[in-house]
Design a protein around this motif. Structure first.
Motif, PDB file in Angstrom:
ATOM      1  N   PRO A  26       0.827  -1.223   0.000  1.00 51.71           N
ATOM      2  CA  PRO A  26       0.000   0.000   0.000  1.00 51.71           C
ATOM      3  C   PRO A  26       0.852   1.261   0.000  1.00 51.71           C
ATOM      4  O   PRO A  26       0.973   1.933   1.010  1.00 51.71           O
ATOM      5  CB  PRO A  26      -0.818  -0.145   1.285  1.00 51.71           C
ATOM      6  CG  PRO A  26       0.020  -0.982   2.199  1.00 51.71           C
ATOM      7  CD  PRO A  26       0.856  -1.858   1.319  1.00 51.71           C
ATOM      8  N   PHE A  27       1.420   1.581  -1.144  1.00 56.79           N
ATOM      9  CA  PHE A  27       2.309   2.735  -1.236  1.00 56.79           C
ATOM     10  C   PHE A  27       2.040   3.516  -2.512  1.00 56.79           C
ATOM     11  O   PHE A  27       1.839   2.934  -3.577  1.00 56.79           O
ATOM     12  CB  PHE A  27       3.769   2.276  -1.235  1.00 56.79           C
ATOM     13  CG  PHE A  27       4.743   3.421  -1.283  1.00 56.79           C
ATOM     14  CD1 PHE A  27       5.132   4.041  -0.114  1.00 56.79           C
ATOM     15  CD2 PHE A  27       5.241   3.899  -2.496  1.00 56.79           C
ATOM     16  CE1 PHE A  27       6.010   5.133  -0.135  1.00 56.79           C
ATOM     17  CE2 PHE A  27       6.100   4.982  -2.527  1.00 56.79           C
ATOM     18  CZ  PHE A  27       6.481   5.602  -1.357  1.00 56.79           C
ATOM     19  N   GLU A  28       2.034   4.839  -2.388  1.00 54.14           N
ATOM     20  CA  GLU A  28       1.990   5.692  -3.576  1.00 54.14           C
ATOM     21  C   GLU A  28       2.808   6.950  -3.294  1.00 54.14           C
ATOM     22  O   GLU A  28       2.983   7.348  -2.145  1.00 54.14           O
ATOM     23  CB  GLU A  28       0.553   6.040  -3.955  1.00 54.14           C
ATOM     24  CG  GLU A  28      -0.196   6.883  -2.959  1.00 54.14           C
ATOM     25  CD  GLU A  28      -1.659   7.088  -3.344  1.00 54.14           C
ATOM     26  OE1 GLU A  28      -2.479   7.176  -2.427  1.00 54.14           O
ATOM     27  OE2 GLU A  28      -1.959   7.160  -4.560  1.00 54.14           O
ATOM     28  N   THR A  29       3.269   7.559  -4.365  1.00 53.48           N
ATOM     29  CA  THR A  29       4.132   8.732  -4.179  1.00 53.48           C
ATOM     30  C   THR A  29       3.350  10.037  -4.161  1.00 53.48           C
ATOM     31  O   THR A  29       3.858  11.054  -3.730  1.00 53.48           O
ATOM     32  CB  THR A  29       5.164   8.845  -5.318  1.00 53.48           C
ATOM     33  OG1 THR A  29       4.458   9.125  -6.538  1.00 53.48           O
ATOM     34  CG2 THR A  29       5.972   7.582  -5.458  1.00 53.48           C
ATOM     35  N   GLY A  30       2.122  10.003  -4.637  1.00 52.75           N
ATOM     36  CA  GLY A  30       1.384  11.258  -4.726  1.00 52.75           C
ATOM     37  C   GLY A  30       1.784  12.108  -5.923  1.00 52.75           C
ATOM     38  O   GLY A  30       1.430  13.278  -5.987  1.00 52.75           O
ATOM     39  N   ALA A  38      -2.819   3.724  -2.917  1.00 49.47           N
ATOM     40  CA  ALA A  38      -2.306   3.076  -1.705  1.00 49.47           C
ATOM     41  C   ALA A  38      -3.355   2.260  -0.983  1.00 49.47           C
ATOM     42  O   ALA A  38      -3.014   1.356  -0.227  1.00 49.47           O
ATOM     43  CB  ALA A  38      -1.707   4.122  -0.765  1.00 49.47           C
ATOM     44  N   VAL A  39      -4.617   2.576  -1.174  1.00 53.78           N
ATOM     45  CA  VAL A  39      -5.643   1.807  -0.469  1.00 53.78           C
ATOM     46  C   VAL A  39      -6.150   0.606  -1.263  1.00 53.78           C
ATOM     47  O   VAL A  39      -7.009  -0.144  -0.784  1.00 53.78           O
ATOM     48  CB  VAL A  39      -6.839   2.682  -0.045  1.00 53.78           C
ATOM     49  CG1 VAL A  39      -6.388   3.802   0.878  1.00 53.78           C
ATOM     50  CG2 VAL A  39      -7.577   3.230  -1.241  1.00 53.78           C
ATOM     51  N   ASP A  74       3.994  -3.079   5.896  1.00 56.23           N
ATOM     52  CA  ASP A  74       3.889  -1.804   6.598  1.00 56.23           C
ATOM     53  C   ASP A  74       4.946  -0.864   6.011  1.00 56.23           C
ATOM     54  O   ASP A  74       6.090  -0.850   6.453  1.00 56.23           O
ATOM     55  CB  ASP A  74       4.119  -2.049   8.098  1.00 56.23           C
ATOM     56  CG  ASP A  74       3.542  -0.926   8.930  1.00 56.23           C
ATOM     57  OD1 ASP A  74       2.698  -0.172   8.425  1.00 56.23           O
ATOM     58  OD2 ASP A  74       3.957  -0.800  10.097  1.00 56.23           O
ATOM     59  N   PRO A  76       6.751   2.712   4.700  1.00 59.32           N
ATOM     60  CA  PRO A  76       6.879   4.096   5.168  1.00 59.32           C
ATOM     61  C   PRO A  76       6.321   5.091   4.149  1.00 59.32           C
ATOM     62  O   PRO A  76       6.883   5.223   3.053  1.00 59.32           O
ATOM     63  CB  PRO A  76       8.390   4.269   5.320  1.00 59.32           C
ATOM     64  CG  PRO A  76       8.985   3.284   4.381  1.00 59.32           C
ATOM     65  CD  PRO A  76       8.033   2.138   4.298  1.00 59.32           C
ATOM     66  N   PRO A  77       5.250   5.787   4.490  1.00 61.89           N
ATOM     67  CA  PRO A  77       4.721   6.773   3.542  1.00 61.89           C
ATOM     68  C   PRO A  77       5.718   7.904   3.314  1.00 61.89           C
ATOM     69  O   PRO A  77       6.473   8.267   4.213  1.00 61.89           O
ATOM     70  CB  PRO A  77       3.469   7.295   4.243  1.00 61.89           C
ATOM     71  CG  PRO A  77       3.615   6.920   5.670  1.00 61.89           C
ATOM     72  CD  PRO A  77       4.500   5.731   5.738  1.00 61.89           C
ATOM     73  N   GLY A  78       5.721   8.424   2.113  1.00 61.99           N
ATOM     74  CA  GLY A  78       6.574   9.575   1.821  1.00 61.99           C
ATOM     75  C   GLY A  78       8.041   9.260   1.702  1.00 61.99           C
ATOM     76  O   GLY A  78       8.882  10.161   1.738  1.00 61.99           O
ATOM     77  N   ASP A  79       8.388   7.993   1.541  1.00 64.00           N
ATOM     78  CA  ASP A  79       9.811   7.641   1.433  1.00 64.00           C
ATOM     79  C   ASP A  79       9.933   6.444   0.501  1.00 64.00           C
ATOM     80  O   ASP A  79      10.042   5.296   0.941  1.00 64.00           O
ATOM     81  CB  ASP A  79      10.364   7.331   2.825  1.00 64.00           C
ATOM     82  CG  ASP A  79      11.881   7.251   2.838  1.00 64.00           C
ATOM     83  OD1 ASP A  79      12.469   6.958   1.776  1.00 64.00           O
ATOM     84  OD2 ASP A  79      12.468   7.496   3.900  1.00 64.00           O
ATOM     85  N   ALA A  80       9.922   6.727  -0.798  1.00 59.83           N
ATOM     86  CA  ALA A  80       9.884   5.659  -1.793  1.00 59.83           C
ATOM     87  C   ALA A  80      11.098   4.752  -1.691  1.00 59.83           C
ATOM     88  O   ALA A  80      10.991   3.534  -1.851  1.00 59.83           O
ATOM     89  CB  ALA A  80       9.779   6.256  -3.201  1.00 59.83           C
ATOM     90  N   ALA A  81      12.240   5.324  -1.412  1.00 59.10           N
ATOM     91  CA  ALA A  81      13.460   4.511  -1.372  1.00 59.10           C
ATOM     92  C   ALA A  81      13.348   3.433  -0.299  1.00 59.10           C
ATOM     93  O   ALA A  81      13.605   2.246  -0.558  1.00 59.10           O
ATOM     94  CB  ALA A  81      14.668   5.415  -1.117  1.00 59.10           C
ATOM     95  N   ARG A  82      12.930   3.824   0.875  1.00 60.66           N
ATOM     96  CA  ARG A  82      12.824   2.834   1.952  1.00 60.66           C
ATOM     97  C   ARG A  82      11.684   1.858   1.706  1.00 60.66           C
ATOM     98  O   ARG A  82      11.776   0.671   2.052  1.00 60.66           O
ATOM     99  CB  ARG A  82      12.627   3.530   3.296  1.00 60.66           C
ATOM    100  CG  ARG A  82      13.956   3.920   3.949  1.00 60.66           C
ATOM    101  CD  ARG A  82      13.763   4.437   5.377  1.00 60.66           C
ATOM    102  NE  ARG A  82      12.865   3.586   6.149  1.00 60.66           N
ATOM    103  CZ  ARG A  82      12.031   4.025   7.091  1.00 60.66           C
ATOM    104  NH1 ARG A  82      11.968   5.314   7.364  1.00 60.66           N
ATOM    105  NH2 ARG A  82      11.249   3.174   7.734  1.00 60.66           N
TER     106      ARG A  82
END
Lengths: 284, 284, 284, 284, 284, 284
Positions: A26-30, A38-39, A74, A76-82
């Motif tokens: 569940p990740f997106e960069t915006g 993400a949802v 789980d 980390p939002p806002g941190d694509a690299a991680r």
């Protein structure tokens, strides 16, 4: 009495006993005109009780396969690299345990994490990409990691002649020019998939599907809709024609459930996931 | 630092230097079962940053053409007669300056203003109409100017045998009867477009597209949806087959953005506008 | 077996036997940022079976009154001048037959037609306006007839000191300046309604309600939402405090049903209509 | 002045003079992932003024037929058994008066009521089912009456070889297995309809259409969307190919209007109803 | 690795160790103008990860209580009588095991099942009802079991003077007349809740909340919206003022999630459920 | 003829001549249950033509102030750290040029960038936070930069007793405990704002508004709606009571336009921005 369970339709195996491992990323960069991918993993799992476990297309039931639903990472939002590190690490463990990772995104950049894990283990890896957008930009708003750059990043990993793109109908002039020397790209459709067979028959294959490859008429729930896409049926035909090839992992990405409150986009995504799980899950 | 600009994707020429002039005609009569076409010009321009300027269909970039975006006309609401005068006057000036007017409606009645300007300057004018509804009623609720009457009004201007209609799949029995003697009408599709070539090859052509010619599956954002329409692809094929003909002006009308909050209808309209601008903009 | 009927809840009197005549004025100019008020009369009637005919607020049932539902006027789209003529003419006949006209708009400009009929018959007429926007502009896009100008037009008819505005929370600086010399205006609320009693007690009263006087939280289905409006309850209190005054006619305007697919805005409008019909319908 | 009327487009005959009787069956069980089919009859009738009464497909006008619109049955919510009794009883009367019943559902279980009336009068009856889901489950949540079981219930009535299903693309493995011995089922499409001619040519036919047979791209307003459905055009072709057969009654079910606030799903349903009324209404 | 779990926020106790048992009753009759309450239990649980488990109102955390989430009952669609039996039976077992049942509906008729179980065990039972509609009709479309009749059914069980209704603002004249002799009813608000204390202080209490008691501005996702309701804050105040009373069970009903795609209605419902669970869960 | 311009209502000053600089920060992390705040700056500007430039609340016109609209920053998606650097750097330049920065987010984490710039220049800085969520978590999914942590990050910069929070009605038990020793927090409302005057009167003030401080009834377009919020009116009162204080900069964040297709949430946000620009823009 038992508490409510939540797993994708028919994916009821335990991890140890499983051949494929389904998980959400569940990740997106915006960085797209509309948001909400993400949802998608939640949405796809949540209402899946309306989906039959049996496929009249493939004449098989998802319950016939050993699939474990690991829930969602789980990230980390806002941190694509991680976030990509976490995906790579999870997929790596799944590969090392001899199982096939199946990822539900999120924005398509998550595919880069999974491909890194696959490429590290399969030197020969071919990558099949279905999506509306070329994804071949060198960077997006000076950022290396984005839906707009993901296939370029993957190319840096696997090199020339190993990427096959289908259904692409949007991109910059520079992307299409660059593509000619480095990747095989079929615009608009996936009619050439049979002619790729020779090139990929002896390779391990990773398949990444950005759901926007489908026509917005069938999947309006995508952040950047491109008219003129493939139908569910033609995508299904193309994908299931790969049954029997050495598919080592796959993902479906790019669903933004909230953009289609009717639920049709999410229902299609669930159905495609069922079909791909049946088509590609390893059997013993 | 520069303030934000607002122009359709790639339409960055100055007026004096331009070959085509894009403008909005935010007008509707309110005589349809659903409303909202008057805001289409805003919606099409507003989010256009998500649209690539390059067309992989036509292998050209909109930035290669000299197009000026003039913004939107200030049209009097609730007064169709005066609104059409303003449109005619604006188009007339554009024609007289040797440029091609490109209009984004609004309800399709706005096309009548543009055609009046064109017909006054091109005695030979042929008009190609793409739309779901025949538009051939003599009047609508005793009113001469409406989406339901626009093609009839245009016929009064250009006469028999000069109007070619495609994709029409709705109308009264009287409209279809009348049509037989006065216009050339292809119901449902645009397969006959090649066979029109002879009739239009030597004429200046104005093209008016009511977006409801497209199937509501691809464009639900239309005030009066008619099942069974053309696909984006087939419409695109039909329109781009006219490349090279003497197109003197065109419009796209009938988008009601709010009826499709997913944004897919608006995104399709933007893309079609890009394609038509590339296909028909004059070059030197 | 009887065919289905369609009349607003409890409005089942025949014309001849009626004291009040309900009718729809499905007209809008298209000059607002969002559209759709023209379909409000249909929407309000269509689903009215969910509304109780009894009011626990006023402890009366709409069926206790003699109200005829005349359906909707057939108004010319795109021609405000002629549409207002038709409304004036219809209301005139209703007045002349000794009945009270009750209009459901449409954009609030339709009120001008009804007020013209009322003012011609009631030289003393006072007009009470509830709405978010002052409506006092001299013209709107050079057009005299619009939601933005309707109260100014009415003032030209009835003159200084005869217009009472409530809940107004938007307008240009010029409108508010002009208002000081010509109309009585309470911004934001309707707390001063009691203090108007002296001024209106001996006059015939026409009430025009633009539903956007209500807070968008309760009525999101309005074309130009203004935060900070009145609640349904406070509007209801203000209006029903006028019971017993000489109300000769009234309207509710400005609902755009499609902007609120939940149906709550339309349900509120129906309920307000019921309350006003009970509060103001003549009894014998 | 006349009060407003409410009948489906062009269905203006009186009962005694009619050949076909249209009625709504606003009932649903609430056993689907999404709800709202019970309001379909209202929605289909409410906005029907936007629909032309003329069909350019069949070159006929609905006004040329004698159709009575009986409104909606008053069905007991939450009690499927009694609701079906009421439907059976109403259809029985219509049959006995020598007319054709045409029902607008509601959830498809309502078809069972109509078929019971038809089967009691036509021992030979064949049933044609268009729908996405097989509907062949023995029970659903231990309940015999549900959308998921309706075709099984019908089979219990008419027996082997009398049911022909088209467009089915979802069901359990057990349903498809069972089907092989008892019904004729074409998955995904309706290409085989011509080949059924021999089997049905000499039989009275009842047609039940669950609108989810259509692709969710064209009809997102369905409670359980299944990707990969038929297009409106192909469904229309299949259905109208049955013109001339002995169709004794038909229904369209399964529209959930609220799931598609654009109105496109409802508009399609209205149009299909017009086409079927023209194709199958008896003539003298 | 563990498979994904699905339980309402903080409700993690095992059954044997629990003091309260949360369960869903996904049932509706389909007899309301809009539908969709049957999916509320899924919706409330599905996205609950966005809800904090801590209440700054009550300064307590839901995790401090022993609550078991039993998932949803498998209720027979289309058969209200049997559905209520299943609910009664489940609640009976929970009561007999010395725990408090907490139900998430579904349409409010489900409350009748729970109250039957409670009344059988608590001869003194008082019932507090919060809802927009009186629910006192003798029958609805000749059916005894419906949202419109539920409080009347409960009265038949518990008798005069034992039902306290708050926030009621809709009903027929007959309902309000009947109520005067049999129940205590506060229209519009719940200001009188303190004055009820004497009457209920020595009784076991069951609380049933139809979420439409809340103003549609805060909860548009209700099938039959009634303007002029209570705010979340005032409902919260009224309910939490009952802390310390002998509440033996409660429910929240009447959410139709799909009618509010923003998710705000569902989010409010989740929050109210958290607050009521904290306020009323037994402690040792 | 001039090309169309795009600037917020009345913000027409050139940079050099301006006292306040408005800019958008279209960034979000994707770590909330719903997404879409990144497009808020576009949405707020796009339809602003429907907003009057005059405030009847403050009796002033936005055009009376010298405000430059700088458009939107080009922020790297998926990289919060770099995005905040860009915001800090831009605000720093604005401060150093003697102007007031006014930011439209984006997710509220963007406030951290602006506050860093302000704190570096104003050692005394007080920060006023309006929002539904405490934002005091140490980290969110192991990530330091998120909407859930932003006030904690700001505290690390400015220290104890310098942060004043209003309207907070959600957070973990640990957040509220921690808050007691470090920040001043008013739950639910902003009634205490006057009592803060002494503490902030002699300080430069930065104001950050997460729009979810407003009740979801008025602003459903927020990613994580919390029932029981402030009204627009009470927020407006609280904010404008700060007129005359030394406000050095402010932002409004947290609007997710797509979650409220009616447009009411976006319209409210525009209006609040107008009010704050009038209330706080420096004058000479």
């Amino acid at each position: 009495m038992n508490p409510p369970k939540k797993a994708f339709a028919g994916c009821l195996a335990a991890y140890g006993d499983s051949d494929a491992v389904l998980f959400g990323a569940p990740f997106e960069t915006g960085g797209l005109p509309q948001a909400g991918t993400a949802v998608a993993p939640f949405a796809i799992r949540d209402g899946c009780w309306g989906l039959e476990t049996y496929s009249p297309y493939l004449r098989a039931d998802i319950g016939d396969y050993k699939i474990f639903d690991a829930g969602d990472l789980d990230l980390p939002p806002g941190d694509a690299a991680r976030a990509l590190d976490a995906i790579e690490s999870f997929c790596g463990k799944v590969f090392d345990d001899g199982k096939m990772p199946v990822m539900v995104g999120g924005e398509q950049i998550v595919a880069f994490g999974a491909v890194r894990a696959a490429a590290a283990r399969c030197p020969n890896l071919a990558v099949l990409h279905f999506g509306a957008h070329a994804g071949l930009k060198r960077e997006w708003r000076k950022e290396p990691l984005a839906a707009q750059t993901v296939i370029r990043r993957i190319w840096e990993l696997v090199g020339d002649g190993r990427i096959f793109q289908f259904g692409v109908r949007s991109g910059g002039q520079d992307e299409f020019s660059w593509a000619m020397d480095h990747v095989r790209i079929e615009a608009f459709d996936a009619n050439s998939i049979d002619s790729c067979a020779e090139a990929i028959i002896s390779r391990p294959i990773y398949i990444t599907v950005d759901l926007d490859v489908i026509n917005p008429s069938e999947l309006p729930g995508a952040p950047l809709q491109e008219a003129g896409g493939m139908s569910f049926r033609s995508l299904h035909d193309a994908l299931t024609s790969l049954r029997g090839f050495d598919v080592v992992g796959f993902d479906i990405c790019g669903l933004a459930p909230n953009l289609d409150p009717s639920g049709a986009s999410t229902a299609l995504s669930r159905k495609l996931l069922r079909e791909m799980l049946i088509a590609f899950s390893p059997t013993r």
